[in-house]
Motif scaffolding. Structure first.
Motif, PDB file in Angstrom:
ATOM      1  N   UNK A  54      58.228  55.797  87.765  1.00 51.32           N
ATOM      2  CA  UNK A  54      58.236  55.165  89.075  1.00 51.32           C
ATOM      3  C   UNK A  54      59.071  53.890  89.078  1.00 51.32           C
ATOM      4  N   UNK A  55      59.884  53.700  88.042  1.00 52.15           N
ATOM      5  CA  UNK A  55      60.727  52.518  87.976  1.00 52.15           C
ATOM      6  C   UNK A  55      60.031  51.307  87.411  1.00 52.15           C
ATOM      7  N   UNK A  56      58.732  51.380  87.207  1.00 53.95           N
ATOM      8  CA  UNK A  56      57.974  50.248  86.672  1.00 53.95           C
ATOM      9  C   UNK A  56      57.251  50.683  85.416  1.00 53.95           C
ATOM     10  N   UNK A  57      57.503  50.017  84.323  1.00 56.45           N
ATOM     11  CA  UNK A  57      56.752  50.216  83.083  1.00 56.45           C
ATOM     12  C   UNK A  57      56.062  48.898  82.744  1.00 56.45           C
ATOM     13  N   UNK A  58      54.975  48.994  82.005  1.00 55.19           N
ATOM     14  CA  UNK A  58      54.217  47.807  81.596  1.00 55.19           C
ATOM     15  C   UNK A  58      54.055  47.813  80.083  1.00 55.19           C
ATOM     16  N   UNK A  59      55.159  47.650  79.352  1.00 56.21           N
ATOM     17  CA  UNK A  59      55.063  47.681  77.886  1.00 56.21           C
ATOM     18  C   UNK A  59      54.518  46.376  77.338  1.00 56.21           C
ATOM     19  N   UNK A  60      54.030  46.429  76.102  1.00 52.16           N
ATOM     20  CA  UNK A  60      53.592  45.232  75.404  1.00 52.16           C
ATOM     21  C   UNK A  60      54.765  44.524  74.764  1.00 52.16           C
ATOM     22  N   UNK A  61      54.611  43.230  74.528  1.00 55.03           N
ATOM     23  CA  UNK A  61      55.650  42.415  73.896  1.00 55.03           C
ATOM     24  C   UNK A  61      55.199  42.067  72.490  1.00 55.03           C
ATOM     25  N   UNK A  62      56.066  42.358  71.499  1.00 56.36           N
ATOM     26  CA  UNK A  62      55.734  42.147  70.098  1.00 56.36           C
ATOM     27  C   UNK A  62      56.814  41.291  69.451  1.00 56.36           C
ATOM     28  N   UNK A  63      56.374  40.473  68.483  1.00 54.34           N
ATOM     29  CA  UNK A  63      57.288  39.662  67.689  1.00 54.34           C
ATOM     30  C   UNK A  63      56.669  39.443  66.325  1.00 54.34           C
ATOM     31  N   UNK A 136      70.137  43.330  78.870  1.00 54.45           N
ATOM     32  CA  UNK A 136      71.475  43.255  78.279  1.00 54.45           C
ATOM     33  C   UNK A 136      72.068  41.862  78.380  1.00 54.45           C
ATOM     34  N   UNK A 137      71.737  41.111  79.433  1.00 60.76           N
ATOM     35  CA  UNK A 137      72.299  39.766  79.606  1.00 60.76           C
ATOM     36  C   UNK A 137      71.407  38.671  79.054  1.00 60.76           C
ATOM     37  N   UNK A 138      70.208  39.030  78.604  1.00 60.27           N
ATOM     38  CA  UNK A 138      69.254  38.022  78.131  1.00 60.27           C
ATOM     39  C   UNK A 138      69.774  37.218  76.944  1.00 60.27           C
ATOM     40  N   UNK A 139      70.400  37.833  75.892  1.00 61.95           N
ATOM     41  CA  UNK A 139      70.847  37.019  74.746  1.00 61.95           C
ATOM     42  C   UNK A 139      71.900  35.984  75.096  1.00 61.95           C
ATOM     43  N   UNK A 140      72.682  36.215  76.153  1.00 57.46           N
ATOM     44  CA  UNK A 140      73.691  35.239  76.532  1.00 57.46           C
ATOM     45  C   UNK A 140      73.150  34.059  77.304  1.00 57.46           C
ATOM     46  N   UNK A 141      71.888  34.137  77.732  1.00 58.32           N
ATOM     47  CA  UNK A 141      71.297  33.070  78.521  1.00 58.32           C
ATOM     48  C   UNK A 141      70.239  32.285  77.758  1.00 58.32           C
ATOM     49  N   UNK A 142      69.524  32.966  76.857  1.00 59.71           N
ATOM     50  CA  UNK A 142      68.458  32.339  76.086  1.00 59.71           C
ATOM     51  C   UNK A 142      68.630  32.691  74.608  1.00 59.71           C
ATOM     52  N   UNK A 143      68.123  31.845  73.710  1.00 60.05           N
ATOM     53  CA  UNK A 143      68.255  32.146  72.267  1.00 60.05           C
ATOM     54  C   UNK A 143      67.268  33.210  71.798  1.00 60.05           C
ATOM     55  N   UNK A 144      67.327  34.366  72.420  1.00 60.29           N
ATOM     56  CA  UNK A 144      66.442  35.466  72.040  1.00 60.29           C
ATOM     57  C   UNK A 144      67.000  36.761  72.592  1.00 60.29           C
ATOM     58  N   UNK A 145      66.555  37.838  72.005  1.00 60.31           N
ATOM     59  CA  UNK A 145      66.935  39.180  72.459  1.00 60.31           C
ATOM     60  C   UNK A 145      65.677  40.039  72.497  1.00 60.31           C
ATOM     61  N   UNK A 158      63.325  39.321  69.345  1.00 63.06           N
ATOM     62  CA  UNK A 158      64.072  38.759  68.221  1.00 63.06           C
ATOM     63  C   UNK A 158      64.508  37.352  68.625  1.00 63.06           C
ATOM     64  N   UNK A 159      63.821  36.333  68.096  1.00 69.03           N
ATOM     65  CA  UNK A 159      64.085  34.944  68.476  1.00 69.03           C
ATOM     66  C   UNK A 159      65.077  34.317  67.508  1.00 69.03           C
ATOM     67  N   UNK A 160      66.038  33.578  68.069  1.00 66.15           N
ATOM     68  CA  UNK A 160      67.022  32.872  67.242  1.00 66.15           C
ATOM     69  C   UNK A 160      66.832  31.362  67.292  1.00 66.15           C
ATOM     70  N   UNK A 161      65.719  30.915  67.831  1.00 66.17           N
ATOM     71  CA  UNK A 161      65.380  29.489  67.903  1.00 66.17           C
ATOM     72  C   UNK A 161      63.860  29.388  67.987  1.00 66.17           C
ATOM     73  N   UNK A 162      63.305  28.220  67.643  1.00 62.27           N
ATOM     74  CA  UNK A 162      61.850  28.077  67.719  1.00 62.27           C
ATOM     75  C   UNK A 162      61.336  28.280  69.144  1.00 62.27           C
ATOM     76  N   UNK A 163      60.272  29.037  69.274  1.00 58.84           N
ATOM     77  CA  UNK A 163      59.594  29.249  70.548  1.00 58.84           C
ATOM     78  C   UNK A 163      58.150  28.789  70.407  1.00 58.84           C
ATOM     79  N   UNK A 164      57.586  28.150  71.421  1.00 56.88           N
ATOM     80  CA  UNK A 164      56.212  27.624  71.286  1.00 56.88           C
ATOM     81  C   UNK A 164      55.190  28.677  70.895  1.00 56.88           C
ATOM     82  N   UNK A 165      55.275  29.868  71.468  1.00 53.28           N
ATOM     83  CA  UNK A 165      54.264  30.877  71.143  1.00 53.28           C
ATOM     84  C   UNK A 165      54.380  31.323  69.692  1.00 53.28           C
TER      85      UNK A 165
END
Length: 862
Positions: A54-63, A136-145, A158-165
């Protein structure tokens, strides 16, 4: 119920177009070319397969192997275009400070090094979940992919800089490694200070209304405190034109069966209470009485339509959101001063609602409710009960009549787990003036179907029965109800029992594919036999239409008595937010010898610093009357002042109101905005604990600007110059976890002495919570193998950190470059040992909190 209007003509045109497109194939072209495709896409959602069909997925975020979020809204951009993740929920999960500008851009604050990054509005896409960032454009705007795994429905960070969480999770992992014996699966529960009698908070209100019929002065006080170990709530209302009203309740609720000793109760209420509903023999009633139960009040049943309720301070409004869609809204509190959303249809599995509260002076807060439907049966041989006494319709104090006067009765409910998938329910109701009533039921889950069967004998000697079946078919949940009612039609019975001798209904809840999005829908069909004879058919439904900055609901209801024609009503409600504006609008139509417009309403609220200005207008088509009013609310310190001018059927009305909240702080009373007595609050005190006693002593430095994570949400409040902040609107009853956001501290060498705290609050309780920080340091050691002139890093070497007394403080193992890090260390002398070699003494202090050491080991020792 009032609803909001959309912002601007473009959004209204888009909304009307989307509504017509769902019901007619001959829709007009959009007012702005490409706007419809931008919002909904061009590929039908029904043609795509998979969990995001339906165009909407609710996946979990892992790091780093850890789950950061259970579900993030992820929208499919079409074939070959990837997906985009909702920007604001993502930033909240990463615990990054962010602000949205008037132009739609988002300014983000990143720590270490502290800097700001701006997400331009042009890089954000519109989506039903708000501004959306393409992966696709996220890594060019923030230090993460972020990579999306569509098979396991996971987002991998995939973080390329310290993140608070990540800093917070890494700290917990290091603490587990340094002090494994002190690690606990959850934060320790902070004990409640004991007292026989204590007053926690007060809400005071006074009002003056001048109307064509005369003037009226009124006042009220709401108090919350502790009495004999129970939560006490009392209220008193005074009016020049009506008799005084009063109420008083003693209660306690918890999620563990350790209340009242061997009774194993989880909840207790005395005074003005609400009794639980009993199938076929009694409805939920309010009045004076007593309730003892081993079931927590926030537990849902196997197959259910549930009610949600919570405190609604005067002048506030509540919105109900389900699956990121606005479902309902109210400004009216019930007799107990609570917002209430009744008979909510639940889907099988986990159901999550968010109630967002908006205050008259620009305040806002939200509370999430989760109900797991389908597994809430008793475990095998588990027994739960609810017993009590209630005199429905009669308050504990005073003689003001309430809506339902059902008389006094004792009640009891018992549940017994016969098998893992089968639970028996018994309910008894024994009126003081009348015969007892009894119901027996079985609840089960078999062959993918949830079911509940009930037999009952009411107090009039009538027999009743009910059968409920629930099953999921694809993405649709179906619920079938069949019932035959007894003879009792007294005020204690539920409205369907009083009105109908029997009924059959079929209801469904699901999603309708619509472009790149989906529309949640509800539909109910009912056929019933009336007590007075004849049959009644009813059809009702609701459809939610999501847009990026606008929410809409369309609902209808049709009723036919016997062979007469259909009568009914239809509503269309809209809501939008644009910067400081919150807008609502609605249209109502009725069916009686043809459809005709019944009326409409519009509400606009604008924040003005420490206050709001609101405009409400309503049109009654039959009377050709325009009603409405203008209100101004302003916060003056801890006082709230409101002025309103309105016109209704009895003419013009001018109203003045003044409210204030009082609460007991550290040793003295303080003033705050009203609304404290109906929810919990925490007075957090953030300071550097120099002497290590856990108390904020004079001379110890307070930390301003500190922020806290409550549950899984980062609170917006920051500590003042004295290190204190009042965290309001916390849920009363279930445990609440509070921890310090490390990114808000001025240096990462400051660490809380406790990783976090868990509290169980009561309504109106303001708990003081000391959060001591201690200066810490770190020691980084490197182990090198010496072979001639070569220096080779050695991995896998056990390393021991010892304190000044020579006792081991921590243990570690070198990484592939020979490094090992010990951090979170108290100031003092340490030395490092590895492979029989030892470093010189290393001193950690305020001036030198970080030290490095290198240990050379010969080949023979490795």
């Amino acid at each position: 119920m009032r609803r909001r209007l959309p912002v601007g003509g473009r959004w209204l045109a888009a909304l009307l177009l989307a509504t017509l497109a769902a019901t007619s194939a001959a829709a007009a072209p959009p007012a702005e070319p490409g706007l419809f495709d931008q919002l909904f896409g061009t590929d039908p959602a029904a043609e795509r397969a998979g969990k995001a069909s339906d165009g909407l997925a609710l996946p979990g975020l892992f790091a780093q192997g850890q789950r950061l979020a259970d579900a993030l809204p992820l929208h499919d951009l079409g074939p070959g275009q990837g997906a985009c993740v909702a920007a604001v929920p993502l930033l909240d999960v990463l615990e990054l400070l962010h602000n949205t500008g008037d132009d739609g851009s988002i300014t983000i604050t990143l720590p270490e090094p502290r800097r700001t990054v701006i997400l331009p509005a042009a890089a954000l896409l519109a989506s039903p979940s708000g501004p959306c960032l393409p992966l696709a454009t996220l890594p060019g705007l923030l230090p993460l992919a972020i990579n999306h795994d569509p098979v396991s429905q996971r987002l991998l960070l995939d973080a390329r800089a310290p993140l608070p969480v990540l800093m917070r999770l890494a700290r917990a992992e290091r603490q587990a490694r340094l002090h494994p014996e002190a690690l606990r699966p959850a934060f320790a529960l902070v004990p409640r200070p004991s007292a026989l009698v204590r007053l926690w908070s007060l809400d005071l209100a006074a009002g003056l209304v001048q109307a064509a019929t005369g003037s009226e002065v009124s006042g009220s006080v709401q108090a919350s405190g502790e009495l004999f170990g129970l939560s006490a709530r009392a209220g008193l209302g005074l009016s020049a034109r009506a008799a005084p009203t009063a109420g008083f309740t003693l209660s306690d609720a918890r999620d563990t069966p350790d209340l009242l000793g061997p009774m194993g109760a989880r909840s207790l209420a005395i005074g003005d209470i609400a009794s639980p509903a009993q199938p076929l023999i009694a409805d939920a009633l309010s009045g004076r009485g007593l309730l003892v139960s081993s079931r927590p009040p926030w537990r849902a049943d196997l197959v259910d339509e549930i009610d949600l309720a919570g405190p609604l301070p005067a002048g506030w409004e509540a919105e109900l959101w389900h699956e990121d869609r606005l479902v309902d809204a109210t400004r009216t509190a019930d007799a107990a001063g609570q917002w209430r959303f009744a008979r909510l249809p639940v889907r099988l599995g986990e159901n999550r609602w968010v109630v967002r509260l908006f205050g008259p002076h620009g305040e806002s807060s939200e509370q999430a409710f989760t109900r797991l439907i389908g597994t809430e049966m008793n475990a095998e041989n588990e027994v739960d009960y609810s017993i009590g006494f209630i005199e429905g319709g009669t308050p504990l104090l005073g003689g003001a009549p309430q809506r339902t006067a059902s008389g006094a009765a004792a009640f009891a409910m018992l549940g017994w787990g016969l098998a893992p998938a089968l639970t028996a329910r018994v309910a008894l109701r024994a009126p003081l003036a009348g015969n007892p009533a009894l119901s027996l039921g079985l609840h089960g889950a078999h062959a993918g179907t949830l079911w509940a069967a009930t037999l009952a004998r009411d107090g009039k000697g009538g027999l009743g029965s009910a059968l409920r079946l629930a099953r999921r078919l694809g993405s649709t949940d179906l619920l079938l109800d069949l019932a035959r009612h007894g003879r009792d039609i007294g005020p204690a019975q539920a409205p369907p029992v009083r009105e109908f001798a029997g009924l059959a209904s079929l209801s469904g809840t699901g999603r309708l594919a619509f472009g790149r999005s989906s529309l949640p829908w509800q539909l109910r069909l009912q056929s019933a036999t009336r007590r007075g004879g004849g049959r009644q058919q009813a059809i009702g439904g609701r459809l939610a239409l999501p847009l990026a900055l606008l929410q809409a609901n369309a609902g209808f209801g049709l009723i036919r008595q016997g062979v007469a024609g259909w009568q009914g009503s239809a509503t269309l409600g809209m809501a939008a937010t644009n910067g400081p504006w919150r807008l609502r609008g609605g249209l109502d139509a009725v069916l009686a010898s043809g459809w005709r417009l019944a009326g409409g309403n519009v509400s606009a609220v604008r924040r003005t610093g420490s206050g709001t200005i609101s405009l409400d207008m309503g049109w009654q088509a039959e009377r050709r009357r325009l009603n409405g009013g203008l209100a101004w609310n302003q916060r003056l310190g801890a006082f709230g002042l409101s002025v309103g001018l309105s016109r209704a059927a009895d003419g013009w009305r001018l109203g003045l109101g003044l409210v204030v909240g009082l609460w007991q702080g550290v040793g003295h009373w303080q003033a705050a905005p009203a609304g404290l007595t109906r929810s919990g609050a925490v007075l957090a005190d953030l300071f550097i604990d120099d002497d290590g006693d856990g108390q904020h002593d004079s001379g110890e430095t307070a930390l301003p600007g500190g922020r806290f994570i409550v549950g899984n949400s980062l609170r917006a409040e920051t500590t003042r110059d004295d290190g204190r902040v009042l965290l309001r609107g916390l849920p009363a009853g279930p445990p609440v976890e509070i921890e310090t956001q490390l990114a808000s501290l001025p240096t990462f060498n400051l660490r809380p002495t406790r990783p976090g705290d868990q509290l169980r609050l009561r309504p109106g309780e303001v708990r003081s919570l000391a959060i001591p920080l201690r200066p810490t340091g770190s020691i980084e050691a490197r182990i090198l193998l010496v072979a001639g002139d070569a220096r080779t890093p050695r991995s896998g070497v056990p390393v021991t950190l010892r304190g000044a007394s020579g006792n081991p403080v921590a243990h570690g193992v070198t990484d592939f470059e020979g490094y090992v890090l010990f951090d979170g260390l108290p100031h003092g002398l340490f030395h490092v040992e590895a492979a029989g070699q030892s470093s010189p003494d290393l001193s950690l202090s305020h001036t030198e909190p970080d030290q490095q050491a290198t240990i050379f080991v010969p080949p023979a020792t490795t």
